[in-house]
Design a protein around this motif. Sequence first.
Motif, PDB file in Angstrom:
ATOM      1  N   GLN A   6       0.568  -1.181  -0.078  1.00 19.08           N
ATOM      2  CA  GLN A   6      -0.056   0.090   0.030  1.00 19.08           C
ATOM      3  C   GLN A   6       0.956   1.206  -0.072  1.00 19.08           C
ATOM      4  O   GLN A   6       0.482   2.243  -0.826  1.00 19.08           O
ATOM      5  N   LEU A   7       1.809   1.132   0.748  1.00 18.45           N
ATOM      6  CA  LEU A   7       2.820   2.324   0.795  1.00 18.45           C
ATOM      7  C   LEU A   7       3.604   2.451  -0.491  1.00 18.45           C
ATOM      8  O   LEU A   7       3.362   3.809  -1.019  1.00 18.45           O
ATOM      9  N   TYR A   8       4.043   1.670  -1.232  1.00 19.22           N
ATOM     10  CA  TYR A   8       4.577   1.708  -2.451  1.00 19.22           C
ATOM     11  C   TYR A   8       3.559   2.290  -3.390  1.00 19.22           C
ATOM     12  O   TYR A   8       4.065   3.299  -4.320  1.00 19.22           O
ATOM     13  N   ARG A   9       2.369   1.704  -3.492  1.00 19.73           N
ATOM     14  CA  ARG A   9       1.268   2.232  -4.526  1.00 19.73           C
ATOM     15  C   ARG A   9       1.107   3.686  -4.118  1.00 19.73           C
ATOM     16  O   ARG A   9       0.851   4.549  -5.150  1.00 19.73           O
ATOM     17  N   LEU A  29      12.079  -1.682   5.297  1.00 19.21           N
ATOM     18  CA  LEU A  29      11.024  -1.775   4.272  1.00 19.21           C
ATOM     19  C   LEU A  29      10.579  -0.458   3.727  1.00 19.21           C
ATOM     20  O   LEU A  29      10.112  -0.580   2.653  1.00 19.21           O
ATOM     21  N   ILE A  30      10.424   0.665   4.618  1.00 15.20           N
ATOM     22  CA  ILE A  30       9.799   1.748   4.028  1.00 15.20           C
ATOM     23  C   ILE A  30      10.883   2.332   2.926  1.00 15.20           C
ATOM     24  O   ILE A  30      10.576   2.930   1.854  1.00 15.20           O
ATOM     25  N   ALA A  31      12.279   2.121   3.135  1.00 18.56           N
ATOM     26  CA  ALA A  31      13.215   2.766   2.286  1.00 18.56           C
ATOM     27  C   ALA A  31      13.174   1.925   1.062  1.00 18.56           C
ATOM     28  O   ALA A  31      13.169   2.553  -0.182  1.00 18.56           O
ATOM     29  N   LEU A  32      13.097   0.734   0.964  1.00 19.91           N
ATOM     30  CA  LEU A  32      12.794  -0.180  -0.051  1.00 19.91           C
ATOM     31  C   LEU A  32      11.560   0.192  -0.907  1.00 19.91           C
ATOM     32  O   LEU A  32      11.525   0.631  -2.114  1.00 19.91           O
ATOM     33  N   ARG A  35      12.466   3.520  -2.598  1.00 19.58           N
ATOM     34  CA  ARG A  35      13.277   3.412  -4.037  1.00 19.58           C
ATOM     35  C   ARG A  35      12.613   2.745  -4.890  1.00 19.58           C
ATOM     36  O   ARG A  35      12.649   3.014  -6.299  1.00 19.58           O
ATOM     37  N   LEU A  36      11.764   1.599  -4.966  1.00 17.18           N
ATOM     38  CA  LEU A  36      11.165   1.045  -5.866  1.00 17.18           C
ATOM     39  C   LEU A  36      10.044   1.959  -6.432  1.00 17.18           C
ATOM     40  O   LEU A  36       9.724   1.956  -7.835  1.00 17.18           O
ATOM     41  N   SER A  69      22.728   1.436   0.831  1.00 17.04           N
ATOM     42  CA  SER A  69      23.165   0.891  -0.543  1.00 17.04           C
ATOM     43  C   SER A  69      21.654   1.200  -1.423  1.00 17.04           C
ATOM     44  O   SER A  69      21.911   1.373  -2.640  1.00 17.04           O
ATOM     45  N   LEU A  70      20.842   1.571  -0.904  1.00  9.81           N
ATOM     46  CA  LEU A  70      19.511   1.975  -1.234  1.00  9.81           C
ATOM     47  C   LEU A  70      19.583   3.701  -1.484  1.00  9.81           C
ATOM     48  O   LEU A  70      18.560   4.221  -2.098  1.00  9.81           O
TER      49      LEU A  70
END
Length: 252
Positions: A6-9, A29-32, A35-36, A69-70
């Motif tokens: 949901q956060l990604y969307r 997970l928030i950083a990932l 970045r995505l 690295s992200l």
Amino acid sequence: MIWVCQLYRTLKKNQPDVVHIHCETQGLLIALAARLAGVSTITRTVHNVFQYTGYLRLRKALERHIMRSLGTRSISISESVRLNEMRRCGNQTTLIDNWIDVAHFRPPRTEERRNARRQLGVNSSQKLIVSVGNGCDVKNYKSIVKALSTLSLRDDLIYLQVGNEHPDGADRRLVEELNLGEIVKFIGPVANVRTYLWASDVYVMPSLFEGFGLAAAEALACGMPCIFSNVPGLKDWKEKGLEIIWANTPES
């Protein structure tokens, strides 16, 4: 993991310029997700001197490495936090000290102090001790209660514990066991913290460790005599040239 999707969307749809991560537990997970989703700038603030050891220390060090690295940029809120992140997790951070509103938190004028004490029902002969913060074990408020129990003269003494109580009521039970209900008052969360600082004679912070200690900064800004435990996050104030009483506070 539904919340991550949901956060990604949400991030993909809104395309913010910056994502600022405050939490410790799900930061990776928030950083990932950020970045995505194509967020260009990701920052993370480390708010405490986390005492990680053993497996957890290795895991947190790895998490921080992956976040770097992200492209995540990490910020520490105090020198103690910065040093702890480097030594414990090999995490290079930028120091940006926490801050307070010094126009609001300032020493009271004589009449302002009188009014503050009047609002709290404190008379001129009473000596008022105050602590401000949540009641978790790290705050170590039981050490204040135990110290009060050793005093032979405490008729005109009042201790106000401002903020949430210990989650399982340990502080209140100790007060009852030591028969200190007449001088120890649990105030709970308040909106007018400055009133309690202006009315008090001394501020006590016996924490086992702190990230920065905003409540400590507010008390100092109000010109209060302060007693701090000599621990990371508080001992940073030694470099400021302020008159503070330092105590090697035992863990309760």
